[in-house]
Design a protein around this motif. Structure first.
Motif, mmCIF file in Angstrom:
data_model
loop_
_atom_site.group_PDB
_atom_site.id
_atom_site.type_symbol
_atom_site.label_atom_id
_atom_site.label_comp_id
_atom_site.label_asym_id
_atom_site.label_seq_id
_atom_site.Cartn_x
_atom_site.Cartn_y
_atom_site.Cartn_z
ATOM 1 N N GLY A 157 66.823 4.708 7.930
ATOM 2 C CA GLY A 157 67.676 3.663 7.381
ATOM 3 C C GLY A 157 67.638 2.374 8.173
ATOM 4 N N THR A 158 68.334 1.364 7.632
ATOM 5 C CA THR A 158 68.405 0.065 8.295
ATOM 6 C C THR A 158 69.856 -0.391 8.339
ATOM 7 O OG1 THR A 158 68.089 -1.095 6.219
ATOM 8 C CG2 THR A 158 66.110 -0.609 7.499
ATOM 9 N N LEU A 159 70.125 -1.348 9.194
ATOM 10 C CA LEU A 159 71.456 -1.944 9.293
ATOM 11 C C LEU A 159 71.405 -3.307 8.622
ATOM 12 C CD1 LEU A 159 74.309 -1.643 10.461
ATOM 13 C CD2 LEU A 159 73.475 -2.780 12.532
ATOM 14 N N VAL A 160 72.164 -3.479 7.566
ATOM 15 C CA VAL A 160 72.120 -4.694 6.762
ATOM 16 C C VAL A 160 73.339 -5.563 7.063
ATOM 17 C CG1 VAL A 160 72.093 -5.610 4.413
ATOM 18 C CG2 VAL A 160 70.826 -3.515 4.949
ATOM 19 N N ASP A 161 73.102 -6.831 7.380
ATOM 20 C CA ASP A 161 74.162 -7.789 7.683
ATOM 21 C C ASP A 161 74.437 -8.643 6.446
ATOM 22 O OD1 ASP A 161 75.791 -9.848 8.600
ATOM 23 O OD2 ASP A 161 74.835 -9.901 10.568
ATOM 24 N N VAL A 162 75.490 -8.307 5.716
ATOM 25 C CA VAL A 162 75.802 -8.998 4.463
ATOM 26 C C VAL A 162 76.135 -10.465 4.711
ATOM 27 C CG1 VAL A 162 77.348 -9.063 2.468
ATOM 28 C CG2 VAL A 162 76.586 -6.861 3.383
ATOM 29 N N ARG A 163 76.835 -10.752 5.806
ATOM 30 C CA ARG A 163 77.206 -12.138 6.103
ATOM 31 C C ARG A 163 75.975 -13.017 6.331
ATOM 32 N NH1 ARG A 163 81.266 -11.108 10.971
ATOM 33 N NH2 ARG A 163 79.513 -9.725 11.443
ATOM 34 N N LEU A 164 74.981 -12.456 7.024
ATOM 35 C CA LEU A 164 73.754 -13.212 7.267
ATOM 36 C C LEU A 164 73.010 -13.471 5.964
ATOM 37 C CD1 LEU A 164 71.741 -14.481 9.208
ATOM 38 C CD2 LEU A 164 70.715 -12.225 9.550
ATOM 39 N N ILE A 165 73.010 -12.499 5.077
ATOM 40 C CA ILE A 165 72.351 -12.653 3.774
ATOM 41 C C ILE A 165 72.982 -13.806 2.995
ATOM 42 C CG2 ILE A 165 71.992 -11.567 1.508
ATOM 43 C CD1 ILE A 165 71.783 -8.882 2.983
ATOM 44 N N MET A 166 74.314 -13.856 2.982
ATOM 45 C CA MET A 166 75.007 -14.918 2.257
ATOM 46 C C MET A 166 74.784 -16.279 2.923
ATOM 47 S SD MET A 166 76.202 -13.407 -0.293
ATOM 48 C CE MET A 166 75.170 -11.933 -0.280
ATOM 49 N N LYS A 167 74.778 -16.304 4.248
ATOM 50 C CA LYS A 167 74.552 -17.549 4.990
ATOM 51 C C LYS A 167 73.188 -18.146 4.635
ATOM 52 C CE LYS A 167 74.317 -19.302 9.769
ATOM 53 N NZ LYS A 167 72.883 -19.617 9.858
ATOM 54 N N GLU A 168 72.152 -17.300 4.611
ATOM 55 C CA GLU A 168 70.808 -17.776 4.294
ATOM 56 C C GLU A 168 70.716 -18.229 2.835
ATOM 57 O OE1 GLU A 168 68.411 -14.437 5.473
ATOM 58 O OE2 GLU A 168 68.143 -15.225 7.502
ATOM 59 N N ALA A 169 71.429 -17.537 1.948
ATOM 60 C CA ALA A 169 71.423 -17.925 0.532
ATOM 61 C C ALA A 169 72.002 -19.324 0.362
ATOM 62 C CB ALA A 169 72.224 -16.916 -0.289
ATOM 63 N N LEU A 170 73.100 -19.607 1.074
ATOM 64 C CA LEU A 170 73.735 -20.927 0.975
ATOM 65 C C LEU A 170 72.859 -22.010 1.585
ATOM 66 C CD1 LEU A 170 77.421 -19.924 1.847
ATOM 67 C CD2 LEU A 170 76.511 -20.574 -0.404
ATOM 68 N N GLU A 171 72.228 -21.695 2.710
ATOM 69 C CA GLU A 171 71.358 -22.676 3.367
ATOM 70 C C GLU A 171 70.155 -23.032 2.506
ATOM 71 O OE1 GLU A 171 70.408 -20.895 7.094
ATOM 72 O OE2 GLU A 171 72.282 -21.525 8.057
ATOM 73 N N LEU A 172 69.656 -22.052 1.741
ATOM 74 C CA LEU A 172 68.495 -22.287 0.877
ATOM 75 C C LEU A 172 68.881 -22.879 -0.474
ATOM 76 C CD1 LEU A 172 66.588 -18.923 1.546
ATOM 77 C CD2 LEU A 172 65.777 -21.210 2.178
ATOM 78 N N GLY A 173 70.171 -22.844 -0.791
ATOM 79 C CA GLY A 173 70.607 -23.303 -2.099
ATOM 80 C C GLY A 173 70.239 -22.320 -3.201
ATOM 81 N N ALA A 174 70.156 -21.050 -2.868
ATOM 82 C CA ALA A 174 69.774 -20.022 -3.839
ATOM 83 C C ALA A 174 70.909 -19.764 -4.830
ATOM 84 C CB ALA A 174 69.421 -18.723 -3.124
ATOM 85 N N VAL A 175 70.531 -19.507 -6.072
ATOM 86 C CA VAL A 175 71.518 -19.154 -7.092
ATOM 87 C C VAL A 175 71.385 -17.693 -7.496
ATOM 88 C CG1 VAL A 175 71.604 -21.511 -7.969
ATOM 89 C CG2 VAL A 175 70.038 -19.869 -9.011
ATOM 90 N N ALA A 176 70.326 -17.047 -7.015
ATOM 91 C CA ALA A 176 70.112 -15.630 -7.315
ATOM 92 C C ALA A 176 69.299 -15.003 -6.191
ATOM 93 C CB ALA A 176 69.394 -15.461 -8.652
ATOM 94 N N MET A 177 69.361 -13.684 -6.136
ATOM 95 C CA MET A 177 68.590 -12.971 -5.119
ATOM 96 C C MET A 177 68.207 -11.594 -5.636
ATOM 97 S SD MET A 177 71.448 -11.794 -2.293
ATOM 98 C CE MET A 177 72.137 -13.421 -2.097
ATOM 99 N N ILE A 178 67.155 -11.071 -5.044
ATOM 100 C CA ILE A 178 66.706 -9.717 -5.347
ATOM 101 C C ILE A 178 66.608 -8.964 -4.031
ATOM 102 C CG2 ILE A 178 64.795 -8.316 -6.203
ATOM 103 C CD1 ILE A 178 64.192 -10.602 -8.173
ATOM 104 N N LEU A 179 67.177 -7.781 -4.000
ATOM 105 C CA LEU A 179 67.159 -6.946 -2.810
ATOM 106 C C LEU A 179 65.983 -5.988 -2.895
ATOM 107 C CD1 LEU A 179 70.938 -5.888 -2.971
ATOM 108 C CD2 LEU A 179 69.964 -8.074 -2.212
ATOM 109 N N ALA A 180 65.458 -5.609 -1.753
ATOM 110 C CA ALA A 180 64.346 -4.649 -1.744
ATOM 111 C C ALA A 180 64.279 -3.954 -0.394
ATOM 112 C CB ALA A 180 63.022 -5.342 -2.029
ATOM 113 N N HIS A 181 63.944 -2.690 -0.427
ATOM 114 C CA HIS A 181 63.655 -1.971 0.812
ATOM 115 C C HIS A 181 62.659 -0.868 0.496
ATOM 116 C CE1 HIS A 181 66.651 0.915 -0.721
ATOM 117 N NE2 HIS A 181 66.227 1.783 0.197
ATOM 118 N N ASN A 182 62.025 -0.352 1.532
ATOM 119 C CA ASN A 182 61.011 0.681 1.329
ATOM 120 C C ASN A 182 61.547 2.050 1.710
ATOM 121 O OD1 ASN A 182 60.994 -0.320 4.081
ATOM 122 N ND2 ASN A 182 59.257 1.042 4.432
ATOM 123 N N HIS A 183 60.961 3.073 1.114
ATOM 124 C CA HIS A 183 61.226 4.462 1.476
ATOM 125 C C HIS A 183 59.922 5.061 1.992
ATOM 126 C CE1 HIS A 183 65.109 5.482 -1.011
ATOM 127 N NE2 HIS A 183 65.326 4.648 -0.008
#
Length: 232
Positions: A157-183
Motif C-alpha cells: 500500500g501507499t500513504l496518500v496525502d489528500v491535502r497535498l492533492i487538493m493543494k496541487e489541484a488549486l495551484e494548477l487550476g485543475a477542474v477535474a482529476m483522475i486517480l490511479a495506482h498500481n497493484h
C-alpha cells in the motif's frame, strides 16, 4: 567436461541459428524474446546455451516481458549462468524499453476514456514491484495539465496525502482529476482501502468544485476503472 561446455557455445552454431547473426541477416523482428535476451547475455552455463537459459528465465515470469522488467538484478543473478554483468545488461535493456514506451505517452494530451488514462500511466506504473499513487490533473476540456506521483509505498500500500492533492489541484487550476495506482500483485479487484481513499478524495474535491472522474487500478497488462464499473 570442457567439450560438453563448448558444445553449448553459440560460436559452434550455424549462422542461421546464432541470434546475433540471425538479427543481422533477417532483421530484429524475426527473433524470439529468448533470442533477444541471449544476445544480451552472450553465453549460457555449463548445461545450457544462452538461448536455453533465456527461455528458462522467461518461463519463470510466464513469458511476460513486462513481468521480467520487475525482476531485480539480485533476482536475475539467482539463475545459474547469470552474473552481475549479465543481470545488469538485462535490467538496462528492459529499462530502455520502458522509457521508449514512456516517450510515446507524451502524445496523449487529452483524456477521452479510461483506456487513454491506462495508456498514459502504464509505462510508469505497469512494471513496478511496489505501489504508487498518481493523480492526473485536467482542465475543463479534459486536457492533461500534469500527471503527478503523489505517493510511493511498499507492495502492500501507499500513504496518500489528500491535502497535498487538493493543494496541487488549486495551484494548477485543475477542474477535474483522475486517480490511479498500481497493484503489483496483478489483482484488478479494488480493496476496501482503495474505495475509502477514493471516497475521501472525492469528498474533498467536491468542496472545491473539482470533479474526480475516475480511479484506475493498473497492473502489468490490464486495468480496472471505477467509473466504467459504476462504483465511483
Amino acid at each position: 567436461m570442457q567439450e560438453n561446455q563448448n558444445s553449448f557455445s553459440i560460436k559452434n552454431w550455424s549462422d542461421d541459428d546464432k541470434p546475433r547473426e540471425k538479427l543481422m541477416l533477417k532483421g530484429r523482428s524475426v527473433l524470439s524474446d529468448a533470442e533477444l535476451i541471449a544476445i544480451l547475455i552472450g553465453s549460457g552455463n555449463r548445461n545450457e546455451s544462452a538461448v536455453e537459459l533465456s527461455k528458462r528465465i522467461l518461463a519463470s515470469v510466464d513469458h511476460n516481458i513486462n513481468k521480467l522488467g520487475t525482476l531485480s538484478v539480485q533476482k536475475l543473478m539467482q539463475f545459474k549462468g547469470i552474473g552481475e554483468a549479465k543481470a545488469v545488461a538485462i535490467a538496462a535493456a528492459l529499462e530502455i524499453g520502458r522509457r521508449r514506451r514512456g516517450e510515446n505517452v507524451k502524445k496523449i494530451t487529452k483524456i477521452t476514456s479510461s483506456k487513454s488514462v491506462f495508456e498514459l500511466l502504464h509505462p510508469f506504473l505497469g512494471d513496478l514491484p511496489h505501489e504508487e499513487f498518481w493523480i492526473v490533473y485536467l482542465n475543463n476540456s479534459n486536457k492533461v495539465l500534469q500527471s503527478v506521483q503523489q505517493s510511493k509505498g511498499s507492495i502492500t500500500g501507499t500513504l496518500v496525502d489528500v491535502r497535498l492533492i487538493m493543494k496541487e489541484a488549486l495551484e494548477l487550476g485543475a477542474v477535474a482529476m483522475i486517480l490511479a495506482h498500481n497493484h503489483p500483485s496483478g489483482t484488478l479487484k479494488p480493496s476496501e482501502a482503495d474505495k475509502q481513499i477514493t471516497e475521501k478524495i472525492k469528498n474533498a474535491a467536491t468542496g472545491l468544485d473539482i470533479k474526480v472522474l475516475d480511479h484506475l487500478i493498473i497492473t502489468q497488462t490490464e486495468y480496472f476503472s471505477f467509473a466504467d464499473d459504476n462504483i465511483l
